[in-house]
Design an enzyme around this catalytic site. Structure first.
Site, mmCIF file in Angstrom:
data_model
loop_
_atom_site.group_PDB
_atom_site.id
_atom_site.type_symbol
_atom_site.label_atom_id
_atom_site.label_comp_id
_atom_site.label_asym_id
_atom_site.label_seq_id
_atom_site.Cartn_x
_atom_site.Cartn_y
_atom_site.Cartn_z
ATOM 1 C CG ASP A 123 -2.034 1.002 1.148
ATOM 2 O OD1 ASP A 123 -1.829 2.074 0.542
ATOM 3 O OD2 ASP A 123 -3.119 0.718 1.679
ATOM 4 C CG ASP A 159 0.636 1.122 -8.940
ATOM 5 O OD1 ASP A 159 0.906 1.066 -7.726
ATOM 6 O OD2 ASP A 159 -0.531 1.240 -9.371
#
Length: 217
Positions: A123, A159
């Site tokens: 996360d 990402d």
């Protein structure tokens, strides 16, 4: 107070609502050693932090029968799926540890146990007030130094560009880790593509690969 909290976290970490021969049991008083991970001792050991549905480690385990793979995952549905896949392929070199690695990591394993550690797409906690929740920080790098031997490898992917840049800065400041070739890669062949990674690629997202070698304990 701190000790009470730690005991409560250990209790939560060991509270699994089902059983399996593929589970490892963490203990607050005894660290896991290579001799008690599997029924035999493997040449090398690989740790995946947040293994998700298990597809990455299982693919690697099929190709590397002389490596023992330890998967840390806290979500029960993903663990059940992973167990089914392990059974489907009759793998004897994969075990699962249902522990939140953000709570316990170097407390669980003996030093220098893993030759490779993988953290795929944790996360990113993009909001500034949540940055303290990110997995990769200076304390995490100290944990890596404990679990990896010299020349041990750490693989990271995200990402989210700002997170990638922060991780690069942390490694620069550490001095204990060195890039194998470049600081940031756009492709990585050593690790199979995960479901999440494939989805992000299809969405046109850029993937940032940051791989490091431990050069100084």
């Amino acid at each position: 107070m701190v000790q009470d909290l730690e005991q409560k976290l250990w209790s939560i970490a060991s509270g699994i609502p089902f059983s399996s021969d593929y589970f490892l049991q963490a203990s607050p008083i005894r660290k896991l050693k290579k001799e008690n991970l599997f029924s035999k001792v493997f040449e090398t050991y690989f740790l995946e932090l947040g293994s998700g549905w298990g597809e990455v480690a299982i693919s690697m385990a099929l190709q590397r029968p002389n490596t023992g793979f330890i998967l840390m995952e806290k979500k029960f549905d993903r663990i059940r799926h992973t167990i089914r896949e392990i059974e489907k392929h009759s793998l004897d070199n994969v075990k699962i540890l249902c522990v939140n690695f953000n709570w316990f990591l170097e407390e669980v394993f003996e030093e220098n146990l893993f030759s490779e550690i993988l953290l795929n797409f944790p996360d990113p906690w993009p909001k500034k007030r949540h940055h303290k929740k990110r997995t990769v920080n200076s304390k995490f790098l100290e944990s890596l130094k404990i679990l990896l031997p010299e020349k041990g490898k750490f693989y990271f992917a995200t990402d989210y560009g700002p997170y990638a840049r922060k991780v690069i800065r942390l490694f620069r400041d550490s001095k204990a880790f060195s890039p194998e070739k470049v600081e940031l890669k756009s492709e990585r062949n050593e690790i199979p593509v995960s479901h999440f990674e494939r989805k992000k690629r299809e969405e046109g997202k850029r993937i940032y690969y940051i791989d490091r070698v431990l050069v100084q304990k």
